[in-house]
Design a protein around this motif. Structure first.
Motif, mmCIF file in Angstrom:
data_model
loop_
_atom_site.group_PDB
_atom_site.id
_atom_site.type_symbol
_atom_site.label_atom_id
_atom_site.label_comp_id
_atom_site.label_asym_id
_atom_site.label_seq_id
_atom_site.Cartn_x
_atom_site.Cartn_y
_atom_site.Cartn_z
ATOM 1 N N VAL A 331 0.850 -1.192 0.000
ATOM 2 C CA VAL A 331 0.000 0.000 0.000
ATOM 3 C C VAL A 331 0.888 1.245 0.000
ATOM 4 C CG1 VAL A 331 -1.757 1.298 1.255
ATOM 5 C CG2 VAL A 331 -1.833 -1.215 1.224
ATOM 6 N N PRO A 332 0.825 2.062 -1.063
ATOM 7 C CA PRO A 332 1.618 3.298 -1.073
ATOM 8 C C PRO A 332 1.233 4.205 0.089
ATOM 9 C CG PRO A 332 0.812 2.792 -3.280
ATOM 10 C CD PRO A 332 0.117 1.853 -2.335
ATOM 11 N N GLY A 333 2.235 4.791 0.706
ATOM 12 C CA GLY A 333 2.001 5.662 1.853
ATOM 13 C C GLY A 333 2.015 4.933 3.174
ATOM 14 N N ARG A 334 1.824 3.613 3.126
ATOM 15 C CA ARG A 334 1.896 2.815 4.355
ATOM 16 C C ARG A 334 3.126 1.916 4.357
ATOM 17 N NH1 ARG A 334 -2.202 -2.031 5.125
ATOM 18 N NH2 ARG A 334 -0.583 -2.976 3.788
ATOM 19 N N ASP A 335 3.302 1.148 3.264
ATOM 20 C CA ASP A 335 4.395 0.185 3.191
ATOM 21 C C ASP A 335 5.625 0.743 2.482
ATOM 22 O OD1 ASP A 335 2.571 -1.619 4.329
ATOM 23 O OD2 ASP A 335 1.817 -2.183 2.352
ATOM 24 N N LEU A 336 5.431 1.681 1.587
ATOM 25 C CA LEU A 336 6.496 2.360 0.866
ATOM 26 C C LEU A 336 5.913 3.647 0.306
ATOM 27 C CD1 LEU A 336 7.166 0.554 -2.568
ATOM 28 C CD2 LEU A 336 4.980 0.636 -1.390
ATOM 29 N N VAL A 337 6.778 4.515 -0.202
ATOM 30 C CA VAL A 337 6.333 5.780 -0.782
ATOM 31 C C VAL A 337 6.543 5.722 -2.292
ATOM 32 C CG1 VAL A 337 6.798 8.274 -0.936
ATOM 33 C CG2 VAL A 337 6.770 7.131 1.294
ATOM 34 N N ILE A 338 5.514 6.099 -3.055
ATOM 35 C CA ILE A 338 5.583 6.134 -4.512
ATOM 36 C C ILE A 338 5.531 7.595 -4.953
ATOM 37 C CG2 ILE A 338 4.450 5.480 -6.671
ATOM 38 C CD1 ILE A 338 5.701 3.118 -5.225
ATOM 39 N N ALA A 339 6.476 7.987 -5.800
ATOM 40 C CA ALA A 339 6.539 9.360 -6.301
ATOM 41 C C ALA A 339 6.936 9.332 -7.768
ATOM 42 C CB ALA A 339 7.539 10.186 -5.494
ATOM 43 N N GLU A 340 6.271 10.130 -8.573
ATOM 44 C CA GLU A 340 6.517 10.161 -10.014
ATOM 45 C C GLU A 340 7.145 11.488 -10.415
ATOM 46 O OE1 GLU A 340 4.259 9.002 -14.182
ATOM 47 O OE2 GLU A 340 3.080 9.381 -12.375
ATOM 48 N N GLY A 341 8.248 11.412 -11.158
ATOM 49 C CA GLY A 341 8.926 12.623 -11.610
ATOM 50 C C GLY A 341 9.999 13.053 -10.629
ATOM 51 N N GLY A 342 11.063 13.699 -11.165
ATOM 52 C CA GLY A 342 12.194 14.077 -10.334
ATOM 53 C C GLY A 342 11.845 14.999 -9.197
ATOM 54 N N GLU A 343 10.977 15.987 -9.448
ATOM 55 C CA GLU A 343 10.625 16.940 -8.403
ATOM 56 C C GLU A 343 9.859 16.267 -7.278
ATOM 57 O OE1 GLU A 343 8.307 21.254 -7.924
ATOM 58 O OE2 GLU A 343 8.727 20.414 -9.913
#
Length: 390
Positions: A331-343
């Motif tokens: 689960v993104p935000g709970r088990d790991l963090v998902i982010a798209e794009g360099g910024e």
């Protein structure tokens, strides 16, 4: 059961999927023989741990000259170069002899092993495609880090598409590591149907576990085989795009890129002394245990990222891009963090560097996730059901 594994590389902690399956199946009481090609890049793989479990491991060394000859023959037949890469007459003969000995299941792995699978009676064959190489090349032809890899992906794409489509009618039981890759294979079938079973990769939860050592205050780690083009693309994005954004706010942050066979041009690209190209290490765990965060900024991916499973198992918080989610039910935000794009990726890293409580919560949740979903023992039980035809 009597299980014969036929592999285009030796099972090892580097080739973790067959290694994990063989280890778990042997511990569950099955009799296993492994016939494995040993290509030049896998010549040093050790099999002592499997032999200690009673597994009969037989290796067939493959020379660089033979791989080139195999590629020429595959090209002449209109097949992907990968399909011919690991062909070995000695293994073929050992396979034919073993087929006469009554092994109940013949488990063949990967596109590189598909030519061996064609010699196996369909009723005894389980073919583990692992990933859709068609899906990989479709991404790599656009997103790979070098013109050479992009050209080779374009060159191989249509041959690979035809070759993988041929499995769907020829091989009655096919394994795949992620739902996304299963969908890609099903799209190759004329009627959109294929007999596919999705079984993800596992992680050794006893070997990769949280350690009672202090973490560095500001060290990022990216791991993986650095001769693999998708990892190289991610390393370049990390060095050139993401880190300058992070350094603008936190100039003390360091990066370690850990994995075997980093090319010289990657070392040249990492001019900043805050980037360390570590290369091959005997044990990855001390690096993961000390890192503040594990980062995985892949542009493209297929299958499941073992590097992410290992970091999660060590309790190391992970920041990753959306392609890394493939095959995971985390689960993104709970088990790991998902982010798209360099910024966005840099912003996520900076937030976590300033939030020890959030890092601790992510690390604990990540460990709980792999314990629940990626135990080799549970995955081996699912594999047994495929072997039994259920």
């Amino acid at each position: 059961m009597r299980i014969l594994m036929v592999l285009p590389y030796p099972p090892s902690p580097i080739r973790i999927r067959p290694y994990g399956f063989v280890q778990a199946l042997a511990q569950r009481g099955h009799r296993i023989r492994v016939l494995a090609v040993q290509p030049p890049e896998d010549r040093e793989a050790a099999s002592e741990a499997l032999k200690a479990l009673g597994v009969d491991v037989r290796g067939f060394p493959l020379s660089r000259g033979r791989t080139l000859w195999n590629a020429v023959r595959a090209w002449a037949r209109g097949e992907p170069l990968q399909a011919g890469y690991a062909d070995h007459p000695g293994l073929r003969e050992a396979l034919r002899q073993s087929l006469r000995e009554g092994w109940e299941v013949i488990h063949v792995e990967h596109l590189r092993g598909a030519l061996f699978a064609q010699e196996v009676p369909p009723e005894r064959l389980v073919f583990d495609a692992v990933d859709s190489i068609t899906r990989l090349f479709a991404q790599a032809q656009v997103l790979a880090p070098t013109a050479r890899v992009r050209y080779l992906a374009r060159l191989e794409l249509e041959r690979t598409r035809r070759f993988e489509a041929g499995w769907l009618s020829r091989f009655p039981r096919i394994l795949i590591s992620s739902p996304e890759d299963a969908a890609a294979l099903r799209a190759l079938a004329p009627d959109g149907r294929a007999s596919l079973a999705v079984i993800p990769n596992g992680v050794d939860l006893e070997f990769f576990r949280p350690q009672a050592v202090p973490r560095d205050p500001a060290t990022l780690i990216f791991t993986g085989k650095m001769s693999y083009h998708a990892n190289l693309a991610a390393a370049l994005d990390l060095i050139r795009d993401i880190m300058p954004r992070i350094w603008a706010h936190r100039p003390e942050v360091r990066v370690q890129i850990v994995g075997r066979n980093p090319p010289a041009w990657l070392r040249r690209a990492a001019r900043d002394p805050r980037v360390e190209i570590v290369g091959t290490v005997p044990d990855l765990r001390p690096y993961l245990a000390r890192a503040t965060l594990a980062v995985c900024p892949l542009r493209y991916a297929v299958g499941i990222q073992n590097k992410v499973l290992e970091a999660l198992a060590m309790g190391t918080p992970v920041v990753a891009t959306p392609p890394v989610q493939g095959g995971l039910s985390a689960v993104p935000g709970r088990d790991l963090v998902i982010a798209e794009g360099g910024e966005a990726f840099a912003a996520a890293v900076l937030r976590l560097l300033d939030s020890p409580g959030e890092r601790a919560a992510l690390g604990a949740a990540g460990r709980a996730y792999v314990e629940a979903h990626h135990r080799w023992e549970a995955l081996a039980e699912r594999l047994e059901a495929v072997y039994a035809g259920s």
